[in-house]
Write an enzyme that holds these catalytic residues in place. Structure first.
Site, PDB file in Angstrom:
ATOM      1  N   ASP A 169       0.822  -1.221   0.000  1.00 56.73           N
ATOM      2  CA  ASP A 169       0.000   0.000   0.000  1.00 56.73           C
ATOM      3  C   ASP A 169       0.851   1.263   0.000  1.00 56.73           C
ATOM      4  O   ASP A 169       0.361   2.350   0.261  1.00 56.73           O
ATOM      5  CB  ASP A 169      -0.957   0.006   1.198  1.00 56.73           C
TER       6      ASP A 169
ATOM      7  N   ARG B  33      10.529  26.695  -1.341  1.00 59.50           N
ATOM      8  CA  ARG B  33       9.897  27.827  -2.015  1.00 59.50           C
ATOM      9  C   ARG B  33       8.646  28.311  -1.287  1.00 59.50           C
ATOM     10  O   ARG B  33       8.131  29.388  -1.586  1.00 59.50           O
ATOM     11  CB  ARG B  33       9.562  27.449  -3.469  1.00 59.50           C
TER      12      ARG B  33
ATOM     13  N   HIS C 211      16.706  27.851  -0.845  1.00 61.97           N
ATOM     14  CA  HIS C 211      16.041  28.843  -1.700  1.00 61.97           C
ATOM     15  C   HIS C 211      15.899  30.169  -0.976  1.00 61.97           C
ATOM     16  O   HIS C 211      16.032  31.236  -1.588  1.00 61.97           O
ATOM     17  CB  HIS C 211      14.672  28.324  -2.122  1.00 61.97           C
TER      18      HIS C 211
ATOM     19  N   LYS D   3      11.567  40.803 -14.353  1.00 60.65           N
ATOM     20  CA  LYS D   3      10.331  40.282 -14.949  1.00 60.65           C
ATOM     21  C   LYS D   3       9.117  40.714 -14.124  1.00 60.65           C
ATOM     22  O   LYS D   3       9.180  40.837 -12.900  1.00 60.65           O
ATOM     23  CB  LYS D   3      10.381  38.763 -15.077  1.00 60.65           C
TER      24      LYS D   3
ATOM     25  N   ARG E 170       5.058  39.776 -13.496  1.00 58.58           N
ATOM     26  CA  ARG E 170       4.052  38.741 -13.674  1.00 58.58           C
ATOM     27  C   ARG E 170       2.648  39.326 -13.544  1.00 58.58           C
ATOM     28  O   ARG E 170       2.378  40.068 -12.597  1.00 58.58           O
ATOM     29  CB  ARG E 170       4.216  37.628 -12.637  1.00 58.58           C
TER      30      ARG E 170
ATOM     31  N   ASP F 186      13.036  24.691 -12.578  1.00 58.36           N
ATOM     32  CA  ASP F 186      11.946  23.730 -12.533  1.00 58.36           C
ATOM     33  C   ASP F 186      11.515  23.347 -13.953  1.00 58.36           C
ATOM     34  O   ASP F 186      12.036  22.416 -14.546  1.00 58.36           O
ATOM     35  CB  ASP F 186      10.787  24.305 -11.721  1.00 58.36           C
ATOM     36  N   THR F 187      10.612  24.091 -14.547  1.00 56.68           N
ATOM     37  CA  THR F 187      10.166  23.766 -15.912  1.00 56.68           C
ATOM     38  C   THR F 187      11.003  24.465 -16.975  1.00 56.68           C
ATOM     39  O   THR F 187      10.813  24.224 -18.165  1.00 56.68           O
ATOM     40  CB  THR F 187       8.696  24.160 -16.103  1.00 56.68           C
TER      41      THR F 187
ATOM     42  N   THR G  74      11.037  30.207 -17.619  1.00 56.18           N
ATOM     43  CA  THR G  74      11.623  31.526 -17.373  1.00 56.18           C
ATOM     44  C   THR G  74      13.078  31.578 -17.820  1.00 56.18           C
ATOM     45  O   THR G  74      13.527  32.561 -18.415  1.00 56.18           O
ATOM     46  CB  THR G  74      11.528  31.872 -15.874  1.00 56.18           C
TER      47      THR G  74
END
Length: 339
Positions: free
Chosen positions: A46, A105, A139, A204, A206, A234-235, A238
């Site tokens: 499990d 973060r 961070h 930048k 947002r 991360d992705t 940016t």
């Protein structure tokens, strides 16, 4: 006073290659074989996590090596359960070596009715029996204040500085260090000062979370080899946009040095298809083959840094000396002997 017994390392499943590398480096320091403690960290059907330590740890100085990277919750629970197992086995001192500190973060309440998850993680670690934390490039440095136990926050900046001086030898006058946002200026300035390079900033704005409305460059990057410095990728959305913006403003090349390569979702594809010549990350997070095989991503080791930091905390000597190039360069002599 230094402990009378040897430090002992134990590792979860988050980053076994780094844990093995740290043990190997400590073996070189001690002149004797340092192995990971024999234990099993596994799951029931499990998905409950179970830990069993096969060696006697009574009175020992234990170091748990475990990043709380993806899957963050599983790896965090492994860390907590390992700490509990060691505490109940009468370990003398338990140090959590967390190369990548997840939930960092979430260090403040940016909006109403939101958690401060980094503080919650700090409480969980302390309650589980952890006596000290050793981590890399938090961070938000104020997270150290969330703990009522000692926290040693190591920095990747000295390693990156050595790497930059090695790979850009003869081109140092052309370099420009770039912070990808205003919040990371202190981190970028640290490396800029170490290699005597100018500093620029990508500012930048947002409209809402995850969407960038506008980016501008503060500083003249025309004709420069730009190096973007940050702690987390991360992705890579940016980062890739910042690299393109710098190129549009006349930068001849764009490189990036990121401490923690989270690299989730479309990150690797974005980086490979971007104008960035290279992205350098540390091995604080174990990377899949897609990252290792990417044409413009390179990984630098942190095992020498962590091994020396563990030895320093064990024998009661300075950890902050590792922030200086004069101390760090001999540790990385095999990689950067010519610097």
């Amino acid at each position: 006073m230094p402990a009378m017994t040897e430090p002992k390392l134990i590792a979860g499943n988050a980053n076994r290659p780094l844990a093995t590398g740290i043990a190997r480096r400590m073996s070189m320091h001690r002149g004797m074989n340092v192995d990971l403690v024999n234990a099993r960290v596994e799951r029931f059907n499990d998905q409950e996590i179970f830990v069993e330590v096969y060696e006697n740890v009574r009175g020992e100085d234990m170091y748990i090596i475990q990043s709380t990277s993806n899957p963050a919750n599983d790896n965090l629970m492994e860390l907590l359960i390992m700490a509990d197992a060691l505490r109940r086995s009468s370990a003398n001192r338990i140090t959590a070596v967390i190369p990548y500190f997840g939930y960092a973060r979430q260090d403040r309440r940016a909006k109403a009715r939101t958690p401060i998850s980094a503080k919650l993680v700090a409480n969980l670690l302390t309650e589980a029996g952890v006596d000290r934390v050793l981590t890399l490039d938090l961070h938000a440095t104020q997270i150290q204040g969330f703990f009522d136990i000692p926290v040693d926050n190591l920095y990747a900046a000295p390693i990156f500085s050595l790497d930059i001086m090695h790979h850009f030898k003869g081109r140092m006058d052309d370099l420009m260090i770039v912070s990808p946002d205003v919040g990371g200026v202190a981190r970028a300035r640290e490396i800029a000062a170490r290699i005597d390079a100018p500093l620029a900033i990508v500012d930048k704005r947002r409209e809402k979370a995850g969407e960038i409305a506008e980016m501008t460059v503060i500083g003249d990057v025309s004709g420069k080899t730009c190096i973007i410095v940050d702690d987390i990728c991360d992705t890579a959305g940016t980062l890739v946009k910042a690299a393109q913006l710098l190129a549009d403003h006349g930068a001849t090349e764009v490189h990036a040095y990121i401490t923690h390569g989270v690299l989730s979702g479309p990150a690797v594809g974005r980086i490979e298809n971007s104008i960035m010549k290279s992205l350098v990350v540390t091995d604080s997070i174990a990377q899949p083959e897609a990252v290792k095989n990417a044409r413009n991503i390179r990984i630098v080791p942190t095992a020498p840094l962590f091994a020396q930091a563990i030895m320093s905390t064990w024998n009661g000597t300075s950890v902050s000396s590792l922030f200086e190039l004069e101390t760090l360069q001999p540790i990385y002599e095999g990689m950067y002997a010519a610097v």
